[in-house]
Design a protein around this motif. Structure first.
Motif, PDB file in Angstrom:
ATOM      1  N   UNK A   1       5.085   1.443  -5.149  1.00  0.00           N
ATOM      2  CA  UNK A   1       5.442   0.201  -4.459  1.00  0.00           C
ATOM      3  C   UNK A   1       4.728  -0.977  -5.094  1.00  0.00           C
ATOM      4  N   UNK A   2       5.248  -2.179  -4.881  1.00  0.00           N
ATOM      5  CA  UNK A   2       4.581  -3.361  -5.418  1.00  0.00           C
ATOM      6  C   UNK A   2       3.158  -3.455  -4.888  1.00  0.00           C
ATOM      7  N   UNK A   3       2.251  -3.824  -5.760  1.00  0.00           N
ATOM      8  CA  UNK A   3       0.837  -3.862  -5.416  1.00  0.00           C
ATOM      9  C   UNK A   3       0.189  -5.071  -6.073  1.00  0.00           C
ATOM     10  N   UNK A   4      -0.786  -5.641  -5.424  1.00  0.00           N
ATOM     11  CA  UNK A   4      -1.488  -6.770  -6.052  1.00  0.00           C
ATOM     12  C   UNK A   4      -2.625  -6.262  -6.922  1.00  0.00           C
ATOM     13  N   UNK A   5      -3.171  -7.164  -7.721  1.00  0.00           N
ATOM     14  CA  UNK A   5      -4.192  -6.796  -8.690  1.00  0.00           C
ATOM     15  C   UNK A   5      -5.356  -6.033  -8.100  1.00  0.00           C
ATOM     16  N   UNK A   6      -5.899  -6.562  -7.049  1.00  0.00           N
ATOM     17  CA  UNK A   6      -7.044  -5.897  -6.431  1.00  0.00           C
ATOM     18  C   UNK A   6      -6.675  -4.498  -5.950  1.00  0.00           C
ATOM     19  N   UNK A   7      -5.420  -4.352  -5.539  1.00  0.00           N
ATOM     20  CA  UNK A   7      -4.965  -3.044  -5.096  1.00  0.00           C
ATOM     21  C   UNK A   7      -4.889  -2.049  -6.238  1.00  0.00           C
ATOM     22  N   UNK A   8      -4.490  -2.514  -7.390  1.00  0.00           N
ATOM     23  CA  UNK A   8      -4.441  -1.656  -8.566  1.00  0.00           C
ATOM     24  C   UNK A   8      -5.838  -1.166  -8.916  1.00  0.00           C
ATOM     25  N   UNK A   9      -6.792  -2.086  -8.896  1.00  0.00           N
ATOM     26  CA  UNK A   9      -8.180  -1.728  -9.202  1.00  0.00           C
ATOM     27  C   UNK A   9      -8.702  -0.711  -8.184  1.00  0.00           C
ATOM     28  N   UNK A  10      -8.369  -0.944  -6.940  1.00  0.00           N
ATOM     29  CA  UNK A  10      -8.802  -0.043  -5.873  1.00  0.00           C
ATOM     30  C   UNK A  10      -8.185   1.344  -6.047  1.00  0.00           C
ATOM     31  N   UNK A  11      -6.911   1.365  -6.333  1.00  0.00           N
ATOM     32  CA  UNK A  11      -6.217   2.629  -6.570  1.00  0.00           C
ATOM     33  C   UNK A  11      -6.899   3.425  -7.686  1.00  0.00           C
ATOM     34  N   UNK A  12      -7.201   2.714  -8.764  1.00  0.00           N
ATOM     35  CA  UNK A  12      -7.797   3.384  -9.913  1.00  0.00           C
ATOM     36  C   UNK A  12      -9.139   4.002  -9.551  1.00  0.00           C
ATOM     37  N   UNK A  13      -9.877   3.275  -8.781  1.00  0.00           N
ATOM     38  CA  UNK A  13     -11.198   3.751  -8.383  1.00  0.00           C
ATOM     39  C   UNK A  13     -11.088   4.970  -7.462  1.00  0.00           C
ATOM     40  N   UNK A  14     -10.201   4.882  -6.507  1.00  0.00           N
ATOM     41  CA  UNK A  14     -10.035   5.978  -5.548  1.00  0.00           C
ATOM     42  C   UNK A  14      -9.524   7.243  -6.223  1.00  0.00           C
ATOM     43  N   UNK A  15      -8.504   7.049  -7.024  1.00  0.00           N
ATOM     44  CA  UNK A  15      -7.778   8.175  -7.591  1.00  0.00           C
ATOM     45  C   UNK A  15      -8.614   8.965  -8.608  1.00  0.00           C
ATOM     46  N   UNK A  16      -9.578   8.290  -9.202  1.00  0.00           N
ATOM     47  CA  UNK A  16     -10.431   8.972 -10.178  1.00  0.00           C
ATOM     48  C   UNK A  16     -11.809   9.266  -9.598  1.00  0.00           C
ATOM     49  N   UNK A  17     -11.921   9.173  -8.302  1.00  0.00           N
ATOM     50  CA  UNK A  17     -13.209   9.398  -7.647  1.00  0.00           C
ATOM     51  C   UNK A  17     -14.301   8.511  -8.223  1.00  0.00           C
ATOM     52  N   UNK A  18     -13.920   7.315  -8.620  1.00  0.00           N
ATOM     53  CA  UNK A  18     -14.907   6.360  -9.083  1.00  0.00           C
ATOM     54  C   UNK A  18     -15.288   6.472 -10.544  1.00  0.00           C
ATOM     55  N   UNK A  19     -14.719   7.436 -11.249  1.00  0.00           N
ATOM     56  CA  UNK A  19     -15.098   7.577 -12.658  1.00  0.00           C
ATOM     57  C   UNK A  19     -14.453   6.516 -13.541  1.00  0.00           C
TER      58      UNK A  19
END
Lengths: 117, 117
Positions: free
Chosen positions: B23-41
DNA sequence: GGCTTCCCATATGACATCTATGGGAAGGAG
DNA sequence: CTCCTTCCCATAGATGTCATATGGGAAGCC
């Protein structure tokens, strides 16, 4: 003949160190090794390779001395230092972790359990 | 808490496109997704992310419009274009080929049958 | 002697990522 | 309603790697 791919930045150092694993080799030999070993898919330009070799030497990962090539040309032979050998394995480990994370995220969605919002 | 790793150059675009898959996502959401999905790595800095988003939009891989975030902030929402969706798969394929070659060469010696000189 | 091949080297440019910094706008505290 | 914080976007500058282009020195061959 498979077309060649651009190098992913950050991977050349590992490839060079791997090329020097068995014996001292000159720059052209490293390039040749890379080409052969990847069936021509990975190539390194001279203008990329020689600066990379100098960087690695400056960091103490390899060391070099002048010699004569198999074809009687003046050539600089590089060899791994113990530090370089050790660094290779830590880099390889980091690389493999990264690849593993990428693989899970890109191909299978997540490394954890998030989906959607 | 695992320490975070620097991004390998060339992989951020794929991660961004992957983040926008659902779904459409804003920049901060992309950064958040990346952090969550990789367990912060894997983390991306703002100064890295926003230029990357603009590059992708300039190339027609994503498109954007202003909206309001869940927290009532002005936010630019990005979404994949069909072109971007297609490009993601070709990039992923190239990436996996590269990784496969690297794996064989670095870990097991060769992709063919060379050893030594 | 001139040409070719082999090997090394650097300058220049392109480009992605990191660091640092700031700004606008909404919400909450008092 | 004013101050302070949070959220989100944005750019400038530095850094570092890789690609392209170019050239030079030395050996061997014709």
């Amino acid at each position: 003949m498979p077309e060649s791919t651009a190098l992913v930045k950050g991977t050349l150092d590992m490839l060079i160190l791997r090329a020097l694993r068995w014996e001292p080799t000159h720059g052209a030999g490293v390039a040749e090794w890379m080409r052969l070993v990847t069936n021509g898919t990975l190539r390194v330009e001279e203008g990329t390779l020689y600066p990379a070799l100098r960087r690695l030497e400056a960091r103490g990962m390899i060391e070099s001395e002048w010699g004569a090539s198999e074809r009687h040309r003046k050539a600089r032979y590089y060899q791994l230092t113990p530090k370089g050998r050790e660094w290779f394995w830590t880099e390889l480990d980091k690389w493999e972790r990264y690849v593993d994370t990428m693989n899970r995220v890109l191909r299978y969605g997540t490394a954890g359990s998030i989906r959607g919002r």
